[in-house]
Scaffold this active site. Structure first.
Site, PDB file in Angstrom:
ATOM      1  CG  ASP A 229      26.998  -7.679 -10.907  1.00 64.32           C
ATOM      2  OD1 ASP A 229      26.979  -7.068  -9.827  1.00 64.32           O
ATOM      3  OD2 ASP A 229      27.185  -6.713 -11.905  1.00 64.32           O
ATOM      4  CG  ASP A 230      22.023  -7.860 -13.117  1.00 64.48           C
ATOM      5  OD1 ASP A 230      22.808  -6.573 -13.421  1.00 64.48           O
ATOM      6  OD2 ASP A 230      22.236  -8.856 -14.537  1.00 64.48           O
TER       7      ASP A 230
ATOM      8  CG  HIS B  88      24.908  -3.263 -12.150  1.00 61.23           C
ATOM      9  ND1 HIS B  88      26.245  -3.130 -13.102  1.00 61.23           N
ATOM     10  CD2 HIS B  88      24.393  -4.073 -13.097  1.00 61.23           C
ATOM     11  CE1 HIS B  88      26.324  -4.466 -13.525  1.00 61.23           C
ATOM     12  NE2 HIS B  88      25.273  -4.521 -13.680  1.00 61.23           N
TER      13      HIS B  88
ATOM     14  CG  HIS C  56      22.293  -4.354 -17.495  1.00 61.38           C
ATOM     15  ND1 HIS C  56      22.878  -4.735 -17.960  1.00 61.38           N
ATOM     16  CD2 HIS C  56      23.195  -5.015 -16.141  1.00 61.38           C
ATOM     17  CE1 HIS C  56      23.684  -5.359 -18.031  1.00 61.38           C
ATOM     18  NE2 HIS C  56      24.095  -5.883 -16.576  1.00 61.38           N
TER      19      HIS C  56
ATOM     20  CG  HIS D 279      24.267 -11.911 -12.594  1.00 60.52           C
ATOM     21  ND1 HIS D 279      26.017 -12.079 -12.645  1.00 60.52           N
ATOM     22  CD2 HIS D 279      24.717 -10.670 -13.261  1.00 60.52           C
ATOM     23  CE1 HIS D 279      26.724 -11.351 -13.989  1.00 60.52           C
ATOM     24  NE2 HIS D 279      25.776 -10.574 -13.958  1.00 60.52           N
TER      25      HIS D 279
HETATM   26 ZN   LIG Z   1      24.372  -6.610 -14.671  1.00 58.79          ZN
END
Ligand SMILES: [Zn+2]
Length: 452
Positions: free
Chosen positions: A114-115, A164, A168, A265
């Site tokens: 993620d991210d 995503h 964020h 991540h």
């Molecule tokens: Zn995230």
């Protein structure tokens, strides 16, 4: 003493003689299929072969083409139970489609990152490539805009991409559904602009628990997004700079299940996650798991609804939901007609003790149940030598007192150049060298052979 061979004509005569005598041709089905190759070994009864060796050159490093011969034993061992590696992506219904393979069978790990994309993503990709596995990247629209090349690379290397959100920021995303929906659409557009793909996969920043209410779930589902939480949290983002040792220990301490969605991540500052990745992969491989990217066929993991949300906000309005649904509907046709990325095959990894030979999908082939690789690469990896005589088109490989000759197309009267690299069946070639295949895994996601 080296045995060498004369001109191609002479060899062909010897070869046909050997077929008549029986017992020499290793590849039983070959003569009927395509008479392009033959193996001789020093241990075989000697046919009279005249020796005139010409200038030697190293064999072409990269196989130029693949033979089509059978390797019956591999066919029996490998061919019967492997899933179809060429499984075509298919539309489940009129919803958007993630253009990758269908759901794998058996114990499966879905690694998720993620991210990103960030500077760490390429390192993650390198590790995944070396391990021959595919994963899923839940990307931030903002990051994709900054690193569109990496987003494209993720897709080109056969991984799945998910949305995503755009930036964020929890307070914005969960302060109002209108803002949340805007970010979903903005990230969707950013991913599309970079990669040409409209992904229906979505992961909620922070996960859905105590962030999503039923209204969020309903609106996202109505717009065709598939929400994926996780069931293994690597803990790599519970504070800044969680050391790799702790990440590995957390993963190893997590409960196992047939289907694992592992949260990791690849955003900025996550170099420890990169460091931990090889050990995490090794752990699951040891436990017998395959690795796969998330597809629309994968049953998503959803956290339960929290009794109390972390946020105080108004309920999702019908108009807010309708705006997101309308956006998705307008894209509907585009999503269905987008070019599908090619299904990328995994690397083939050969193991012998601590040694590994990693072959990219271009460097090996499977035909009729037989895994084929370059004779030169295989021989050199086990510690032997292989050379092509460019004048005769004969490849000679030598290992541990055993010798294999291979006739390229050219040696058999074909055009020079096209097929000068000898591509041979792994199992029977190893057998000629006195080695054996101890174990193997061969499925759509993972292809490994252990040699003893
Ligand atoms: Zn995230």
């Amino acid at each position: 003493m080296r045995r060498t061979m004369q001109a191609a004509i002479c060899v062909i005569v010897v070869w046909f003689t050997m077929f008549e005598l029986g017992g020499w041709a290793v590849y039983k089905g070959e003569a009927a299929v395509e008479a392009t190759a033959v193996e001789l070994t020093a241990a075989a009864p000697a046919a009279p072969i005249t020796i005139t060796h010409t200038e030697k050159q190293p064999l072409l490093a990269k196989p130029a083409a693949y033979e089509s011969a059978d390797d019956v034993e591999i066919e029996q061992a490998v061919g019967k139970k492997e899933p179809d590696a060429q499984t075509k992506p298919s539309a489940i219904d009129s919803k958007p489609v993630v253009p990758v393979t269908t759901k794998p069978s058996g114990k499966t790990v879905y690694l998720t990152f993620d991210d990103g994309p960030s500077q760490h993503t390429e390192q993650v990709l390198d590790i995944l490539k070396a391990e021959g596995i595919k994963a899923t990247f839940f990307m931030l629209g903002e990051q994709v805009e900054q690193q569109p090349d990496i987003a494209r690379q993720v897709l080109a290397e056969g991984h799945a991409i998910g949305n995503h959100s755009y930036n964020h920021k929890y307070e914005k995303l969960y302060g109002s559904f209108a803002v949340f929906a805007e970010q979903v659409m903005k990230a969707d557009d950013a991913i599309f602009a970079a990669t040409g793909v409209r992904t229906p996969l979505f992961r909620a920043p922070g996960g859905t628990y105590s962030n999503f209410d039923q209204g969020y779930f309903d609106a996202m589902a109505a717009a065709g997004y598939i929400i994926h939480d996780w069931n293994v949290d690597s803990g790599d983002s519970k504070r800044r700079g969680v050391p790799s040792s702790e990440i590995i220990a957390t993963v190893k301490g997590s409960k196992l299940a047939d289907s694992l969605n592992v949260l990791l991540h690849d955003g900025g500052g996550h170099e420890e996650s990169v460091k931990a990745l090889p050990a995490i992969i090794a752990y699951y491989k040891e436990k017998g798991y395959s690795f796969a990217p998330i597809t629309t066929a994968v049953t998503p993991i959803h956290f339960s609804l929290a009794k109390k949300l972390k946020w105080s906000r108004p309920a999702v309005k019908e108009s807010e939901k309708a705006a997101l649904v309308l956006y998705a509907e307008q894209l509907g046709r585009d999503r269905m007609t987008l070019p599908q990325p090619a299904h990328t095959e995994p690397n083939l990894i050969l193991h012998r003790g601590e040694e590994q030979l990693v072959l990219s999908p271009e460097e090996y082939s499977l035909s009729k149940g037989s895994i084929k690789v370059s004779l030169a690469k295989l021989t050199e990896w086990i510690g032997g030598t292989a050379e092509l005589d460019p004048d005769s088109g004969v490849v000679e490989a030598y290992y541990n007192g055993e010798r294999i000759y291979w006739l390229t197309d050219f040696a058999l009267g074909g055009a020079k150049g096209r097929d000068e690299a000898a591509i041979v069946p792994v199992r029977s070639t190893l057998q000629k060298f006195g080695l054996a295949i101890e174990n193997y895994v061969y499925n759509a996601e993972r292809r490994e052979i252990w040699v003893k």
